[in-house]
Design a protein around this motif. Structure first.
Motif, short mmCIF file in Angstrom:
data_model
loop_
_atom_site.label_atom_id
_atom_site.label_comp_id
_atom_site.label_asym_id
_atom_site.label_seq_id
_atom_site.Cartn_x
_atom_site.Cartn_y
_atom_site.Cartn_z
N ASP A 229 0.85 -1.19 0.00
CA ASP A 229 0.00 0.00 0.00
C ASP A 229 0.89 1.24 0.00
O ASP A 229 1.92 1.28 0.68
CB ASP A 229 -0.92 0.02 1.23
N VAL A 230 0.49 2.24 -0.75
CA VAL A 230 1.22 3.50 -0.79
C VAL A 230 0.90 4.28 0.48
O VAL A 230 -0.27 4.58 0.75
CB VAL A 230 0.86 4.32 -2.04
N ASP A 231 1.92 4.61 1.25
CA ASP A 231 1.69 5.35 2.50
C ASP A 231 1.73 6.85 2.28
O ASP A 231 2.06 7.33 1.20
CB ASP A 231 2.71 4.94 3.58
N PHE A 232 1.35 7.61 3.27
CA PHE A 232 1.31 9.07 3.26
C PHE A 232 0.37 9.62 2.19
O PHE A 232 0.68 10.61 1.53
CB PHE A 232 2.72 9.66 3.05
N VAL A 233 -0.75 8.97 1.98
CA VAL A 233 -1.72 9.45 0.99
C VAL A 233 -3.09 9.60 1.64
O VAL A 233 -3.40 8.94 2.64
CB VAL A 233 -1.82 8.50 -0.22
N LEU A 234 -3.91 10.46 1.05
CA LEU A 234 -5.27 10.64 1.53
C LEU A 234 -6.23 9.70 0.82
O LEU A 234 -7.26 9.31 1.38
CB LEU A 234 -5.71 12.10 1.31
N ILE A 235 -5.93 9.35 -0.43
CA ILE A 235 -6.73 8.40 -1.20
C ILE A 235 -5.93 7.10 -1.32
O ILE A 235 -4.82 7.13 -1.86
CB ILE A 235 -7.07 8.95 -2.59
N PRO A 236 -6.44 5.97 -0.81
CA PRO A 236 -5.67 4.72 -0.82
C PRO A 236 -5.24 4.30 -2.22
O PRO A 236 -6.05 4.24 -3.15
CB PRO A 236 -6.64 3.70 -0.21
N HIS A 237 -3.96 4.02 -2.38
CA HIS A 237 -3.38 3.52 -3.62
C HIS A 237 -2.52 2.29 -3.31
O HIS A 237 -2.07 2.11 -2.17
CB HIS A 237 -2.53 4.58 -4.31
N VAL A 238 -2.29 1.48 -4.31
CA VAL A 238 -1.47 0.30 -4.16
C VAL A 238 -0.44 0.27 -5.28
O VAL A 238 -0.72 0.66 -6.42
CB VAL A 238 -2.33 -0.99 -4.17
N ALA A 239 0.77 -0.17 -4.95
CA ALA A 239 1.84 -0.33 -5.93
C ALA A 239 2.25 -1.79 -5.97
O ALA A 239 2.32 -2.45 -4.92
CB ALA A 239 3.04 0.55 -5.55
N GLY A 240 2.52 -2.30 -7.16
CA GLY A 240 2.86 -3.71 -7.25
C GLY A 240 3.63 -4.06 -8.51
O GLY A 240 3.66 -3.31 -9.48
N VAL A 241 4.26 -5.23 -8.44
CA VAL A 241 4.98 -5.80 -9.58
C VAL A 241 4.56 -7.26 -9.72
O VAL A 241 4.66 -8.04 -8.76
CB VAL A 241 6.51 -5.73 -9.39
N PHE A 242 4.07 -7.60 -10.91
CA PHE A 242 3.70 -8.97 -11.20
C PHE A 242 4.44 -9.42 -12.46
O PHE A 242 4.72 -8.61 -13.35
CB PHE A 242 2.19 -9.11 -11.42
N ILE A 243 4.74 -10.71 -12.52
CA ILE A 243 5.41 -11.30 -13.68
C ILE A 243 4.45 -12.25 -14.38
O ILE A 243 3.73 -13.02 -13.73
CB ILE A 243 6.68 -12.06 -13.25
N LYS A 244 4.43 -12.17 -15.70
CA LYS A 244 3.63 -13.13 -16.45
C LYS A 244 4.27 -14.51 -16.34
O LYS A 244 5.46 -14.68 -16.63
CB LYS A 244 3.53 -12.72 -17.93
N ARG A 245 3.50 -15.47 -15.93
CA ARG A 245 4.03 -16.82 -15.71
C ARG A 245 4.58 -17.41 -17.01
O ARG A 245 4.06 -17.16 -18.10
CB ARG A 245 2.94 -17.73 -15.16
N ILE A 246 5.65 -18.18 -16.87
CA ILE A 246 6.27 -18.81 -18.03
C ILE A 246 5.30 -19.76 -18.72
O ILE A 246 5.30 -19.89 -19.95
CB ILE A 246 7.55 -19.57 -17.61
N ASP A 247 4.43 -20.41 -17.93
CA ASP A 247 3.50 -21.39 -18.50
C ASP A 247 2.13 -20.78 -18.78
O ASP A 247 1.16 -21.51 -19.03
CB ASP A 247 3.35 -22.58 -17.56
#
Length: 296
Positions: A229-247
């Motif tokens: 979760d992104v901290d120090f914000v008034l509107i909740p946001h999320v940051a993330g990294v996902f990898i496309k699966r090899i299969d």
């Protein structure tokens, strides 16, 4: 890992955040409720982020893109381009930057093209990166082939898709389609969009395949690297990294065949390692036997 990244710029930004918060609460005339962009269609794109949330998500986006876009990546696509800020965050090693539109007809506004070009020109001595302006909707990447993109990024575009009549869920499915196996999907987005949670949708995204026994089986598309979760914000946001699966996209039979091949490769590698160790021991033993005895 992601938790450290999203807090990477917390200390230097604290003064700016506090100043923005003070201005937001004490001088409403400083901050317009909405900023309207001229568009070729009848739909209107509006930004309503408070300056505290805007500044913090900017810092997080910069840290995330800088640290989590591999230097080996050549191609980057942005879901829903609405300004040129992405050019400030992606590494200089990116060779090609692909666009997608928030317009319902898929056209790219000339003002947005100009913003991207100006941001690219501001990157001193950066002649390696080129921009491909593609007239395609962010939720229908018709001009991008499957398994052809190294990185897909999304920065506060999902809510704008909702406002403009596009489907942000379909844009994530399209990201999964165009990404190469092992390619990365990076995002900094509003946590909740209506009744849906952005992170949950990405993590649970799967493709359904009909099996020989007529049963439907679902296979996940993405694998999580990390999120926070992104901290120090008034509107909740999320940051993330996902990898496309090899299969991703493989049938059950193809997955079993791939797993069998991996096991065979692992067995062959272990056998070779054992052979090399025995050969080395034998060579050391022969060397000791050939060494002449020392006379006293």
């Amino acid at each position: 890992m992601i938790q450290q990244l999203v807090r990477l710029a917390a200390a230097p930004a604290l003064v700016l955040l506090l100043a923005a918060a003070f201005l937001n609460s004490s001088c409403n005339c400083f901050i317009p409720n909405t900023v309207t962009f001229r568009r070729s269609s009848s739909s209107i794109l509006q930004m309503a982020l408070d300056p505290v949330t805007f500044l913090r998500t900017e810092f997080v986006t910069a840290a995330l893109f800088t640290n989590q876009i591999p230097r080996s990546a050549d191609t980057c696509l942005q879901l829903g381009v609405y300004d040129g800020r992405a050019m400030n965050f992606i590494p200089r090693t990116i060779r090609e930057f692909l666009t997608s539109s928030l317009e319902t007809d898929g056209t790219m506004n000339i003002g947005i093209q100009r913003s991207l070009k100006q941001a690219l020109d501001a990157r001193a001595l950066d002649e390696a990166t080129t921009i491909r302006y593609l007239d395609q909707r962010a939720d229908n990447l018709t001009l991008v082939q499957e398994n052809s993109v190294d990185v897909v990024v999304s920065m506060q575009s999902a809510e704008k898709m909702v406002e403009g009549g596009l489907d942000w869920r379909q844009s994530i499915r399209e990201a999964g389609r165009v990404l190469k196996p092992g390619g990365r999907f990076l995002f900094v987005e509003k946590t909740e969009l209506g009744e849906d949670n952005y992170l949950d949708f990405v993590g649970n995204l799967a493709v359904a395949q009909q099996q020989e026994d007529d049963e439907e089986e679902r296979f996940p598309i993405f694998e999580s690297v990390g999120w926070d979760d992104v901290d120090f914000v008034l509107i909740p946001h999320v940051a993330g990294v996902f990898i496309k699966r090899i299969d991703a996209g493989l049938t059950r039979q193809e997955r079993l065949a791939a797993e069998k091949k991996r096991e065979q490769d692992l067995l062959a590698e272990r056998s070779l390692s054992v052979f090399e160790q025995r050969r080395k021991r034998k060579k050391n033993k022969d060397t000791k036997e050939e060494k002449p005895a020392v006379k006293k």
